[in-house]
Motif scaffolding. Structure first.
Motif, mmCIF file in Angstrom:
data_model
loop_
_atom_site.group_PDB
_atom_site.id
_atom_site.type_symbol
_atom_site.label_atom_id
_atom_site.label_comp_id
_atom_site.label_asym_id
_atom_site.label_seq_id
_atom_site.Cartn_x
_atom_site.Cartn_y
_atom_site.Cartn_z
ATOM 1 N N ALA A 96 24.838 51.521 39.149
ATOM 2 C CA ALA A 96 25.541 51.189 37.910
ATOM 3 C C ALA A 96 26.711 50.243 38.169
ATOM 4 C CB ALA A 96 26.063 52.466 37.239
ATOM 5 N N ASN A 97 27.049 50.051 39.422
ATOM 6 C CA ASN A 97 28.250 49.329 39.805
ATOM 7 C C ASN A 97 27.976 47.845 40.034
ATOM 8 O OD1 ASN A 97 30.509 48.408 41.420
ATOM 9 N ND2 ASN A 97 30.999 50.567 41.727
ATOM 10 N N ARG A 98 28.890 47.005 39.593
ATOM 11 C CA ARG A 98 28.770 45.559 39.798
ATOM 12 C C ARG A 98 28.704 45.219 41.292
ATOM 13 N NH1 ARG A 98 32.395 41.304 40.458
ATOM 14 N NH2 ARG A 98 31.579 39.321 39.722
ATOM 15 N N THR A 99 29.437 45.968 42.107
ATOM 16 C CA THR A 99 29.429 45.705 43.546
ATOM 17 C C THR A 99 28.016 45.823 44.108
ATOM 18 O OG1 THR A 99 31.696 46.498 43.702
ATOM 19 C CG2 THR A 99 30.451 46.367 45.760
ATOM 20 N N TYR A 100 27.254 46.770 43.621
ATOM 21 C CA TYR A 100 25.873 46.927 44.071
ATOM 22 C C TYR A 100 25.077 45.648 43.821
ATOM 23 C CZ TYR A 100 20.929 48.007 43.468
ATOM 24 O OH TYR A 100 19.565 47.956 43.517
ATOM 25 N N HIS A 101 25.222 45.074 42.628
ATOM 26 C CA HIS A 101 24.448 43.880 42.275
ATOM 27 C C HIS A 101 24.853 42.674 43.120
ATOM 28 C CE1 HIS A 101 22.415 45.926 39.051
ATOM 29 N NE2 HIS A 101 23.581 46.454 38.705
ATOM 30 N N VAL A 102 26.130 42.542 43.422
ATOM 31 C CA VAL A 102 26.577 41.455 44.295
ATOM 32 C C VAL A 102 26.106 41.733 45.726
ATOM 33 C CG1 VAL A 102 28.583 40.215 45.219
ATOM 34 C CG2 VAL A 102 28.527 40.860 42.792
ATOM 35 N N ALA A 103 26.249 42.979 46.175
ATOM 36 C CA ALA A 103 25.867 43.345 47.541
ATOM 37 C C ALA A 103 24.388 43.116 47.819
ATOM 38 C CB ALA A 103 26.235 44.805 47.815
ATOM 39 N N GLY A 163 38.509 51.925 42.480
ATOM 40 C CA GLY A 163 37.633 52.969 41.960
ATOM 41 C C GLY A 163 37.717 53.165 40.464
ATOM 42 N N GLY A 164 38.857 52.844 39.876
ATOM 43 C CA GLY A 164 39.062 53.117 38.455
ATOM 44 C C GLY A 164 38.878 51.926 37.541
ATOM 45 N N LEU A 165 38.720 50.743 38.104
ATOM 46 C CA LEU A 165 38.472 49.539 37.302
ATOM 47 C C LEU A 165 37.051 49.070 37.540
ATOM 48 C CD1 LEU A 165 41.759 47.565 38.124
ATOM 49 C CD2 LEU A 165 41.283 48.956 36.095
ATOM 50 N N THR A 166 36.514 48.324 36.607
ATOM 51 C CA THR A 166 35.188 47.743 36.807
ATOM 52 C C THR A 166 35.299 46.228 36.893
ATOM 53 O OG1 THR A 166 32.977 47.390 35.896
ATOM 54 C CG2 THR A 166 34.718 47.894 34.314
ATOM 55 N N GLY A 167 34.606 45.666 37.848
ATOM 56 C CA GLY A 167 34.561 44.220 38.011
ATOM 57 C C GLY A 167 33.866 43.531 36.853
ATOM 58 N N ASP A 168 33.216 44.298 35.989
ATOM 59 C CA ASP A 168 32.610 43.722 34.781
ATOM 60 C C ASP A 168 33.690 43.267 33.805
ATOM 61 O OD1 ASP A 168 30.024 44.271 35.694
ATOM 62 O OD2 ASP A 168 30.039 46.264 34.792
ATOM 63 N N GLU A 169 34.906 43.843 33.936
ATOM 64 C CA GLU A 169 35.983 43.556 32.988
ATOM 65 C C GLU A 169 37.196 42.870 33.606
ATOM 66 O OE1 GLU A 169 36.845 47.393 31.339
ATOM 67 O OE2 GLU A 169 34.857 47.568 30.416
ATOM 68 N N VAL A 170 37.442 43.083 34.897
ATOM 69 C CA VAL A 170 38.633 42.518 35.536
ATOM 70 C C VAL A 170 38.280 41.934 36.906
ATOM 71 C CG1 VAL A 170 40.197 44.154 34.399
ATOM 72 C CG2 VAL A 170 39.307 44.681 36.658
ATOM 73 N N GLU A 230 30.467 34.959 43.950
ATOM 74 C CA GLU A 230 31.062 36.132 43.292
ATOM 75 C C GLU A 230 31.619 37.082 44.335
ATOM 76 O OE1 GLU A 230 29.253 38.087 39.805
ATOM 77 O OE2 GLU A 230 27.474 36.942 40.414
ATOM 78 N N ARG A 231 32.760 37.683 43.999
ATOM 79 C CA ARG A 231 33.358 38.736 44.813
ATOM 80 C C ARG A 231 33.270 40.042 44.040
ATOM 81 N NH1 ARG A 231 38.409 35.236 45.123
ATOM 82 N NH2 ARG A 231 38.845 36.494 43.302
ATOM 83 N N ALA A 232 33.077 41.129 44.762
ATOM 84 C CA ALA A 232 33.056 42.451 44.131
ATOM 85 C C ALA A 232 33.532 43.470 45.150
ATOM 86 C CB ALA A 232 31.655 42.800 43.636
ATOM 87 N N GLY A 233 34.042 44.586 44.639
ATOM 88 C CA GLY A 233 34.486 45.648 45.522
ATOM 89 C C GLY A 233 34.580 46.954 44.761
ATOM 90 N N CYS A 234 34.373 48.058 45.469
ATOM 91 C CA CYS A 234 34.441 49.364 44.820
ATOM 92 C C CYS A 234 34.827 50.438 45.829
ATOM 93 C CB CYS A 234 33.115 49.714 44.150
ATOM 94 S SG CYS A 234 31.733 49.911 45.284
ATOM 95 N N LEU A 235 35.297 51.555 45.295
ATOM 96 C CA LEU A 235 35.597 52.738 46.076
ATOM 97 C C LEU A 235 34.290 53.496 46.306
ATOM 98 C CD1 LEU A 235 37.967 54.412 47.279
ATOM 99 C CD2 LEU A 235 38.007 55.654 45.092
#
Length: 166
Positions: free
Chosen positions: A51-58, A81-88, A25-30
């Motif tokens: 709350a962020n998907r990136t946290y769970h992957v990290a 920052g404005g999209l969530t990896g849970d959806e896109v 899995e890949r994830a990223g956030c602002l």
């Protein structure tokens, strides 16, 4: 407004995009909470929202990539920052390549480093990831008056995940 809120409102620190890869899995956030935290050895702390998907992957990743943006890279900041990896898939349509230790490195970042996760620190609704730098690069030419993307530059970005209630 409390005195602490007044203090925090005066801050205008750089923001970063953090990417993580684990278990395919890949994830990223602002990210707004990050800083160098040691000189010898050099260490950097990145705080990710629970709350962020990136946290769970990290949490499952051995290394993270931290990307510094230029002030004019609002659209890239808004994307992460404005999209969530849970959806896109945040990496669709964004230039990236595999970096050191199997990380995801964004092609358009003003600068980046990859750090090995040395430890975690609980901090309320965020968890800190202590990083030991493995490799760094500044692939883009910086104009003489180069400025990083800061908190004030991203005030209009609505977070992909809402801030938890106190």
């Amino acid at each position: 407004m409390t005195a602490m809120e007044s203090f925090i409102d005066r801050l205008d620190y750089p923001m970063y995009i953090v990417t993580a890869v684990a278990d395919g899995e890949r994830a990223g956030c602002l990210v707004g909470f990050a800083s160098q935290c040691s000189l010898v050895p050099v260490r950097f702390m990145v705080w990710l929202s629970t709350a962020n998907r990136t946290y769970h992957v990290a949490r499952e990743a051995d290394s993270l990539a931290v990307h510094l943006l230029a002030r004019e890279q609002y659209e890239l900041a808004k994307h992460f920052g404005g999209l969530t990896g849970d959806e896109v898939d945040k990496f669709a349509g964004v230039g990236w390549h595999e970096g050191p230790a199997g990380t995801v490195v964004l092609d358009d970042a003003a600068a980046w480093f990859v750090g090995r996760v040395e430890g975690l620190a609980e901090g309320g609704d965020h968890v800190g990831f202590l990083l030991s730098p493995l490799e760094a690069a500044s692939p883009t030419r910086q104009p003489p008056q180069w400025e990083p993307f800061r908190l004030s530059d991203g005030q209009s970005i609505e977070a992909g995940h809402p801030v938890p209630e106190a």
